[in-house]
Design a protein around this motif. Sequence first.
Motif, PDB file in Angstrom:
ATOM      1  N   PRO A  35       8.234  -7.127   5.968  1.00 53.32           N
ATOM      2  CA  PRO A  35       6.906  -6.518   6.034  1.00 53.32           C
ATOM      3  C   PRO A  35       6.457  -6.104   7.440  1.00 53.32           C
ATOM      4  O   PRO A  35       5.650  -5.192   7.569  1.00 53.32           O
ATOM      5  CB  PRO A  35       5.969  -7.595   5.489  1.00 53.32           C
ATOM      6  N   TRP A  36       6.965  -6.743   8.482  1.00 51.35           N
ATOM      7  CA  TRP A  36       6.470  -6.336   9.805  1.00 51.35           C
ATOM      8  C   TRP A  36       6.789  -4.877  10.107  1.00 51.35           C
ATOM      9  O   TRP A  36       6.120  -4.228  10.905  1.00 51.35           O
ATOM     10  CB  TRP A  36       6.944  -7.259  10.930  1.00 51.35           C
ATOM     11  N   LEU A  37       7.804  -4.328   9.417  1.00 51.82           N
ATOM     12  CA  LEU A  37       8.133  -2.918   9.615  1.00 51.82           C
ATOM     13  C   LEU A  37       7.009  -1.967   9.189  1.00 51.82           C
ATOM     14  O   LEU A  37       6.955  -0.818   9.614  1.00 51.82           O
ATOM     15  CB  LEU A  37       9.400  -2.554   8.829  1.00 51.82           C
ATOM     16  N   PHE A  38       6.112  -2.460   8.329  1.00 49.38           N
ATOM     17  CA  PHE A  38       4.997  -1.617   7.888  1.00 49.38           C
ATOM     18  C   PHE A  38       4.100  -1.172   9.040  1.00 49.38           C
ATOM     19  O   PHE A  38       3.494  -0.120   9.004  1.00 49.38           O
ATOM     20  CB  PHE A  38       4.056  -2.407   6.957  1.00 49.38           C
ATOM     21  N   TYR A  39       3.981  -2.061  10.039  1.00 46.67           N
ATOM     22  CA  TYR A  39       2.870  -1.906  10.975  1.00 46.67           C
ATOM     23  C   TYR A  39       3.181  -1.082  12.208  1.00 46.67           C
ATOM     24  O   TYR A  39       3.024  -1.540  13.326  1.00 46.67           O
ATOM     25  CB  TYR A  39       2.287  -3.276  11.325  1.00 46.67           C
ATOM     26  N   ASP A  40       3.618   0.158  12.008  1.00 48.08           N
ATOM     27  CA  ASP A  40       3.587   1.091  13.132  1.00 48.08           C
ATOM     28  C   ASP A  40       2.148   1.631  13.181  1.00 48.08           C
ATOM     29  O   ASP A  40       1.279   1.132  12.460  1.00 48.08           O
ATOM     30  CB  ASP A  40       4.654   2.195  12.975  1.00 48.08           C
ATOM     31  N   GLU A  41       1.903   2.645  13.999  1.00 48.01           N
ATOM     32  CA  GLU A  41       0.521   3.084  14.156  1.00 48.01           C
ATOM     33  C   GLU A  41      -0.096   3.560  12.839  1.00 48.01           C
ATOM     34  O   GLU A  41      -1.185   3.152  12.446  1.00 48.01           O
ATOM     35  CB  GLU A  41       0.474   4.195  15.207  1.00 48.01           C
ATOM     36  N   ARG A  42       0.651   4.398  12.135  1.00 45.75           N
ATOM     37  CA  ARG A  42       0.180   4.926  10.851  1.00 45.75           C
ATOM     38  C   ARG A  42       0.015   3.792   9.834  1.00 45.75           C
ATOM     39  O   ARG A  42      -0.941   3.750   9.074  1.00 45.75           O
ATOM     40  CB  ARG A  42       1.210   5.958  10.343  1.00 45.75           C
ATOM     41  N   GLY A  43       0.967   2.863   9.823  1.00 45.90           N
ATOM     42  CA  GLY A  43       0.910   1.729   8.899  1.00 45.90           C
ATOM     43  C   GLY A  43      -0.332   0.879   9.134  1.00 45.90           C
ATOM     44  O   GLY A  43      -0.978   0.439   8.179  1.00 45.90           O
ATOM     45  N   SER A  44      -0.668   0.666  10.395  1.00 50.22           N
ATOM     46  CA  SER A  44      -1.861  -0.134  10.695  1.00 50.22           C
ATOM     47  C   SER A  44      -3.123   0.574  10.224  1.00 50.22           C
ATOM     48  O   SER A  44      -4.042  -0.049   9.701  1.00 50.22           O
ATOM     49  CB  SER A  44      -1.949  -0.439  12.193  1.00 50.22           C
ATOM     50  N   GLU A  45      -3.154   1.920  10.382  1.00 49.70           N
ATOM     51  CA  GLU A  45      -4.303   2.692   9.883  1.00 49.70           C
ATOM     52  C   GLU A  45      -4.402   2.593   8.372  1.00 49.70           C
ATOM     53  O   GLU A  45      -5.468   2.393   7.815  1.00 49.70           O
ATOM     54  CB  GLU A  45      -4.110   4.179  10.198  1.00 49.70           C
ATOM     55  N   PHE A  47      -3.261   0.260   6.510  1.00 53.14           N
ATOM     56  CA  PHE A  47      -3.653  -1.093   6.112  1.00 53.14           C
ATOM     57  C   PHE A  47      -5.164  -1.275   6.224  1.00 53.14           C
ATOM     58  O   PHE A  47      -5.797  -1.838   5.320  1.00 53.14           O
ATOM     59  CB  PHE A  47      -2.919  -2.166   6.920  1.00 53.14           C
ATOM     60  N   GLU A  48      -5.754  -0.761   7.321  1.00 55.45           N
ATOM     61  CA  GLU A  48      -7.216  -0.811   7.439  1.00 55.45           C
ATOM     62  C   GLU A  48      -7.868  -0.131   6.234  1.00 55.45           C
ATOM     63  O   GLU A  48      -8.850  -0.622   5.690  1.00 55.45           O
ATOM     64  CB  GLU A  48      -7.684  -0.111   8.727  1.00 55.45           C
ATOM     65  N   ALA A  49      -7.290   1.012   5.820  1.00 58.49           N
ATOM     66  CA  ALA A  49      -7.850   1.749   4.673  1.00 58.49           C
ATOM     67  C   ALA A  49      -7.725   0.936   3.382  1.00 58.49           C
ATOM     68  O   ALA A  49      -8.627   0.956   2.542  1.00 58.49           O
ATOM     69  CB  ALA A  49      -7.163   3.108   4.528  1.00 58.49           C
ATOM     70  N   ILE A  50      -6.631   0.192   3.236  1.00 60.76           N
ATOM     71  CA  ILE A  50      -6.465  -0.655   2.043  1.00 60.76           C
ATOM     72  C   ILE A  50      -7.624  -1.647   1.935  1.00 60.76           C
ATOM     73  O   ILE A  50      -8.200  -1.845   0.868  1.00 60.76           O
ATOM     74  CB  ILE A  50      -5.119  -1.435   2.087  1.00 60.76           C
ATOM     75  N   THR A  51      -7.985  -2.236   3.076  1.00 59.46           N
ATOM     76  CA  THR A  51      -9.019  -3.282   3.019  1.00 59.46           C
ATOM     77  C   THR A  51     -10.380  -2.727   2.597  1.00 59.46           C
ATOM     78  O   THR A  51     -11.280  -3.485   2.275  1.00 59.46           O
ATOM     79  CB  THR A  51      -9.175  -4.010   4.378  1.00 59.46           C
ATOM     80  N   GLU A  52     -10.512  -1.397   2.592  1.00 58.27           N
ATOM     81  CA  GLU A  52     -11.787  -0.805   2.172  1.00 58.27           C
ATOM     82  C   GLU A  52     -11.742  -0.216   0.764  1.00 58.27           C
ATOM     83  O   GLU A  52     -12.730   0.323   0.277  1.00 58.27           O
ATOM     84  CB  GLU A  52     -12.206   0.276   3.190  1.00 58.27           C
ATOM     85  N   LEU A  53     -10.607  -0.332   0.092  1.00 61.21           N
ATOM     86  CA  LEU A  53     -10.488   0.242  -1.251  1.00 61.21           C
ATOM     87  C   LEU A  53     -11.324  -0.540  -2.268  1.00 61.21           C
ATOM     88  O   LEU A  53     -11.407  -1.760  -2.174  1.00 61.21           O
ATOM     89  CB  LEU A  53      -9.030   0.161  -1.718  1.00 61.21           C
ATOM     90  N   ASP A 212      -3.534   1.049  -6.033  1.00 59.79           N
ATOM     91  CA  ASP A 212      -4.842   1.653  -6.197  1.00 59.79           C
ATOM     92  C   ASP A 212      -4.757   3.092  -6.677  1.00 59.79           C
ATOM     93  O   ASP A 212      -3.736   3.760  -6.509  1.00 59.79           O
ATOM     94  CB  ASP A 212      -5.579   1.599  -4.855  1.00 59.79           C
ATOM     95  N   ALA A 213      -5.861   3.546  -7.263  1.00 64.81           N
ATOM     96  CA  ALA A 213      -5.915   4.886  -7.849  1.00 64.81           C
ATOM     97  C   ALA A 213      -5.718   5.979  -6.804  1.00 64.81           C
ATOM     98  O   ALA A 213      -5.088   7.001  -7.079  1.00 64.81           O
ATOM     99  CB  ALA A 213      -7.247   5.080  -8.576  1.00 64.81           C
ATOM    100  N   ALA A 214      -6.224   5.778  -5.597  1.00 67.89           N
ATOM    101  CA  ALA A 214      -6.108   6.819  -4.569  1.00 67.89           C
ATOM    102  C   ALA A 214      -4.716   6.866  -3.939  1.00 67.89           C
ATOM    103  O   ALA A 214      -4.399   7.788  -3.183  1.00 67.89           O
ATOM    104  CB  ALA A 214      -7.177   6.608  -3.491  1.00 67.89           C
TER     105      ALA A 214
END
Length: 326
Positions: A35-45, A47-53, A212-214
């Motif tokens: 999972p740490w591979l997820f967190y490049d710059e785009r991945g971190s963005e 992930f932030e968006a996931i927390t607001e879904l 998620d739907a989006a």
Amino acid sequence: MQSLSSICSLPEVARTPVGAEVYRGLTGLPKTLSPWLFYDERGSELFEAITELPEYYLTRTERAIFTTYADEILDAAADRKRVKMIELGAGTATKTGLLLEAAVRRQETVDYLAIDVSESALAAAQQRIESEIPGVNVISRIGDYTEGIEEIPAAGQRRMALYIGSSIGNFEPSDAVQVLRELRRRLVPGDKLLLGADRVKERSVLLRAYDDAAGVTAAFNQNVLTRINRELGANFNLRLFRHRARWNHEHSRIEMHLESLIAQHVAIPALDLEIKFGRGETIHTENSYKFTASSISSIVERAGFAMTRCWTDEHEWFGVYLATAV
Ligand code: TRP
């Protein structure tokens, strides 16, 4: 003719963290990626968006628990002493603000040590907290988990280590015990752990949170392939790998996979690899374990803490647990 060294040794890139992990994960069976591979710059963005879904209830629910109970949590953690807070994987520390405000109400000022691997997230968190919550003295450390918390507390202080967001659920249970044991080693008896952990609940609610739907979680999962394409010159076709979230009842966890829609080969030139995928074969990219009050107590206790109290929301969807180092 191939030189002896190119037959016997892997390309240089296979020795970089990303190269080594992709090599390990995609040449093994079943295929996995860490999972740490997820967190490049785009991945971190993403992930932030996931927390607001709307479907992703975890962040919202944990925040609601803090909103209602922050003062109670601080009182329970303090044992009438001054509290000093340490956060593992602080990230942008948005929910932590509620606890820091409660600490400031109680004792006027509070020391807050924020530890995270992301330098940019830490810098943003530090700036925001210092300007929004006067009284908080932020110290930030770039690093993994328990680095930098070693110093012995001044007499009359209680340290409270925060490990929130159900990050503990992203480890195998035996590794989760190890992580908390490592933390426990750096604390003294009486110090506290505040742990946020997602609870077992209706399957459809769980699945929607990770599909998620989006399509944000799908994009987050697939981003790992984009990263491998970019950093290792691979030719993953994102339309031929689908995001899948599955509930594994036996292990009480949500699994995220990337499923190959057809039989195909993918080239990873930087690693000198050609990876073969069967139709329906998956790369397992993440686990998110879901706990009961008793399964989380068992982990916490095996790590050297005693469960002290817990708080939950009206649906009992998420748990915030206070444990004491013994
Ligand atoms: N720990 C949280 C969870 O398991 C956040 C998280 C980690 C996450 N990796 C994720 C959320 C991947 C969605 C997808 O839910």
